[in-house]
Design a protein around this motif. Structure first.
Motif, mmCIF file in Angstrom:
data_model
loop_
_atom_site.group_PDB
_atom_site.id
_atom_site.type_symbol
_atom_site.label_atom_id
_atom_site.label_comp_id
_atom_site.label_asym_id
_atom_site.label_seq_id
_atom_site.Cartn_x
_atom_site.Cartn_y
_atom_site.Cartn_z
ATOM 1 N N PRO A 76 72.596 26.327 -61.824
ATOM 2 C CA PRO A 76 72.341 27.701 -61.407
ATOM 3 C C PRO A 76 71.683 27.722 -60.022
ATOM 4 C CG PRO A 76 71.497 27.305 -63.628
ATOM 5 C CD PRO A 76 71.933 25.980 -63.073
ATOM 6 N N GLU A 77 71.898 28.798 -59.302
ATOM 7 C CA GLU A 77 71.361 28.931 -57.939
ATOM 8 C C GLU A 77 69.855 28.669 -57.909
ATOM 9 O OE1 GLU A 77 71.435 32.129 -54.246
ATOM 10 O OE2 GLU A 77 72.058 32.776 -56.234
ATOM 11 N N GLU A 78 69.132 29.207 -58.869
ATOM 12 C CA GLU A 78 67.677 29.048 -58.901
ATOM 13 C C GLU A 78 67.265 27.577 -58.982
ATOM 14 O OE1 GLU A 78 64.033 30.338 -61.824
ATOM 15 O OE2 GLU A 78 65.746 31.689 -61.650
ATOM 16 N N THR A 79 67.991 26.791 -59.760
ATOM 17 C CA THR A 79 67.689 25.364 -59.904
ATOM 18 C C THR A 79 67.890 24.630 -58.591
ATOM 19 O OG1 THR A 79 68.355 25.442 -62.222
ATOM 20 C CG2 THR A 79 68.309 23.267 -61.173
ATOM 21 N N ILE A 80 68.985 24.937 -57.902
ATOM 22 C CA ILE A 80 69.268 24.282 -56.624
ATOM 23 C C ILE A 80 68.232 24.703 -55.581
ATOM 24 C CG2 ILE A 80 70.978 23.967 -54.796
ATOM 25 C CD1 ILE A 80 73.131 24.573 -56.967
ATOM 26 N N LEU A 81 67.879 25.980 -55.573
ATOM 27 C CA LEU A 81 66.859 26.462 -54.636
ATOM 28 C C LEU A 81 65.527 25.752 -54.863
ATOM 29 C CD1 LEU A 81 67.528 30.304 -54.487
ATOM 30 C CD2 LEU A 81 67.676 28.687 -52.590
ATOM 31 N N HIS A 82 65.145 25.582 -56.121
ATOM 32 C CA HIS A 82 63.876 24.892 -56.418
ATOM 33 C C HIS A 82 63.898 23.454 -55.894
ATOM 34 C CE1 HIS A 82 61.692 27.926 -58.599
ATOM 35 N NE2 HIS A 82 62.736 28.167 -59.376
ATOM 36 N N ALA A 83 65.043 22.801 -55.982
ATOM 37 C CA ALA A 83 65.152 21.433 -55.470
ATOM 38 C C ALA A 83 64.913 21.404 -53.959
ATOM 39 C CB ALA A 83 66.526 20.857 -55.807
ATOM 40 N N PHE A 84 65.463 22.355 -53.232
ATOM 41 C CA PHE A 84 65.249 22.419 -51.785
ATOM 42 C C PHE A 84 63.835 22.885 -51.445
ATOM 43 C CE2 PHE A 84 69.917 22.384 -51.380
ATOM 44 C CZ PHE A 84 70.063 21.517 -50.309
ATOM 45 N N ALA A 121 79.921 20.152 -41.632
ATOM 46 C CA ALA A 121 81.027 20.911 -41.043
ATOM 47 C C ALA A 121 81.084 22.305 -41.671
ATOM 48 C CB ALA A 121 82.356 20.180 -41.245
ATOM 49 N N ALA A 122 80.845 22.371 -42.971
ATOM 50 C CA ALA A 122 80.867 23.653 -43.676
ATOM 51 C C ALA A 122 79.581 24.445 -43.451
ATOM 52 C CB ALA A 122 81.087 23.425 -45.166
ATOM 53 N N PHE A 123 78.463 23.736 -43.307
ATOM 54 C CA PHE A 123 77.146 24.368 -43.147
ATOM 55 C C PHE A 123 76.413 23.700 -41.992
ATOM 56 C CE2 PHE A 123 78.370 24.613 -47.572
ATOM 57 C CZ PHE A 123 78.295 25.979 -47.777
ATOM 58 N N PRO A 124 76.830 23.993 -40.763
ATOM 59 C CA PRO A 124 76.205 23.302 -39.623
ATOM 60 C C PRO A 124 74.736 23.700 -39.454
ATOM 61 C CG PRO A 124 77.783 24.963 -38.880
ATOM 62 C CD PRO A 124 77.869 24.921 -40.365
ATOM 63 N N PRO A 125 73.908 22.727 -39.055
ATOM 64 C CA PRO A 125 72.512 23.043 -38.757
ATOM 65 C C PRO A 125 72.439 23.983 -37.545
ATOM 66 C CG PRO A 125 72.869 20.661 -38.894
ATOM 67 C CD PRO A 125 74.210 21.316 -38.921
ATOM 68 N N ASP A 126 71.331 24.709 -37.432
ATOM 69 C CA ASP A 126 71.150 25.585 -36.275
ATOM 70 C C ASP A 126 70.793 24.752 -35.033
ATOM 71 O OD1 ASP A 126 68.411 24.973 -36.419
ATOM 72 O OD2 ASP A 126 67.876 26.880 -37.345
ATOM 73 N N VAL A 127 70.555 25.404 -33.918
ATOM 74 C CA VAL A 127 70.295 24.692 -32.656
ATOM 75 C C VAL A 127 69.023 23.856 -32.712
ATOM 76 C CG1 VAL A 127 71.613 26.288 -31.202
ATOM 77 C CG2 VAL A 127 69.191 26.727 -31.641
ATOM 78 N N CYS A 128 68.139 24.162 -33.639
ATOM 79 C CA CYS A 128 66.894 23.399 -33.800
ATOM 80 C C CYS A 128 67.046 22.260 -34.808
ATOM 81 C CB CYS A 128 65.760 24.322 -34.234
ATOM 82 S SG CYS A 128 65.353 25.591 -33.032
ATOM 83 N N LEU A 136 73.358 27.884 -48.206
ATOM 84 C CA LEU A 136 74.103 26.781 -48.818
ATOM 85 C C LEU A 136 74.105 26.918 -50.340
ATOM 86 C CD1 LEU A 136 75.504 23.972 -48.747
ATOM 87 C CD2 LEU A 136 73.223 22.973 -48.685
ATOM 88 N N CYS A 137 72.951 27.178 -50.934
ATOM 89 C CA CYS A 137 72.850 27.335 -52.390
ATOM 90 C C CYS A 137 73.669 28.523 -52.878
ATOM 91 C CB CYS A 137 71.398 27.513 -52.806
ATOM 92 S SG CYS A 137 70.402 26.038 -52.567
ATOM 93 N N TYR A 138 73.629 29.599 -52.114
ATOM 94 C CA TYR A 138 74.390 30.791 -52.499
ATOM 95 C C TYR A 138 75.885 30.474 -52.531
ATOM 96 C CZ TYR A 138 75.982 35.596 -52.801
ATOM 97 O OH TYR A 138 76.590 36.748 -53.220
ATOM 98 N N VAL A 139 76.372 29.803 -51.498
ATOM 99 C CA VAL A 139 77.799 29.480 -51.420
ATOM 100 C C VAL A 139 78.193 28.501 -52.524
ATOM 101 C CG1 VAL A 139 79.597 28.418 -49.993
ATOM 102 C CG2 VAL A 139 77.972 30.013 -48.966
ATOM 103 N N ILE A 140 77.339 27.516 -52.804
ATOM 104 C CA ILE A 140 77.634 26.557 -53.863
ATOM 105 C C ILE A 140 77.813 27.279 -55.206
ATOM 106 C CG2 ILE A 140 76.623 24.723 -55.292
ATOM 107 C CD1 ILE A 140 75.384 23.618 -52.683
ATOM 108 N N THR A 141 76.972 28.261 -55.468
ATOM 109 C CA THR A 141 77.001 28.907 -56.773
ATOM 110 C C THR A 141 77.854 30.170 -56.845
ATOM 111 O OG1 THR A 141 74.932 30.062 -56.244
ATOM 112 C CG2 THR A 141 74.751 27.987 -57.453
ATOM 113 N N HIS A 142 78.140 30.796 -55.695
ATOM 114 C CA HIS A 142 78.919 32.037 -55.699
ATOM 115 C C HIS A 142 80.276 31.904 -55.007
ATOM 116 C CE1 HIS A 142 74.808 33.481 -56.396
ATOM 117 N NE2 HIS A 142 75.390 34.450 -57.090
ATOM 118 N N GLY A 143 80.440 30.871 -54.187
ATOM 119 C CA GLY A 143 81.717 30.634 -53.546
ATOM 120 C C GLY A 143 81.957 31.391 -52.265
ATOM 121 N N GLU A 144 80.972 32.104 -51.741
ATOM 122 C CA GLU A 144 81.155 32.811 -50.478
ATOM 123 C C GLU A 144 79.792 33.072 -49.856
ATOM 124 O OE1 GLU A 144 81.290 37.450 -51.708
ATOM 125 O OE2 GLU A 144 83.119 36.325 -52.002
#
Length: 147
Positions: A76-84, A121-128, A136-144
């Motif tokens: 679930p999204e919440e589980t992945i978010l907690h890991a990050f 490539a799918a989730f490039p880091p920002d300029v920093c 990333l977690c949202y896309v993994i669990t919702h697909g968009e």
């Protein structure tokens, strides 16, 4: 497995991919879809491997079932978010991409260099050099991506 709005989104995706509108996704549909996304030189072997993932011709039911099987087992999204969150000491929703790369390549189910490249490539880091792990977690669990 999916709610009605998700099924509708999958139907729209299927319709976009079914380039010749015959009700099935085949190698040529995939080639045309890749071309529409700007990837012109897709190898036949790659397309054949994609089509072979299906148990038979890919109609909408098979397409939906394949996505269900791919998504089954995703935490679930919440589980992945907690890991990050463990690595996000400031609570900003960002972690250093280099740090995540190092952790993913050295801990537990280790990522290969190719898997890391695919992720960035799918989730490039920002300029920093930060990775927006909430998106990333949202896309993994919702697909968009979120709007």
């Amino acid at each position: 497995m999916f709610d009605q709005s998700q099924i509708q989104e999958f139907k729209e995706a299927f319709t976009i991919m079914d380039q010749n509108r015959d009700g099935f996704i085949d190698k040529e549909d995939l080639r045309d879809t890749f071309a529409a996304l700007g990837r012109i030189n897709v190898k036949n072997e790659e397309l054949e491997a994609m089509v072979k993932e299906a148990p038979g011709p890919i109609n909408f039911t098979v397409f939906l079932t394949m996505f269900g099987e791919k998504l089954k087992g995703t935490d679930p999204e919440e589980t992945i978010l907690h890991a990050f969150n463990v690595f996000d000491t400031e609570g900003k929703g960002l972690v250093k991409a280099d740090f995540i790369k190092e952790k993913l390549m050295t801990q537990a189910d280790r990522f290969s260099e190719d898997e890391i490249k695919q992720m960035f490539a799918a989730f490039p880091p920002d300029v920093c050099g930060n990775l927006d792990y909430r998106n990333l977690c949202y896309v993994i669990t919702h697909g968009e991506e979120k709007d």
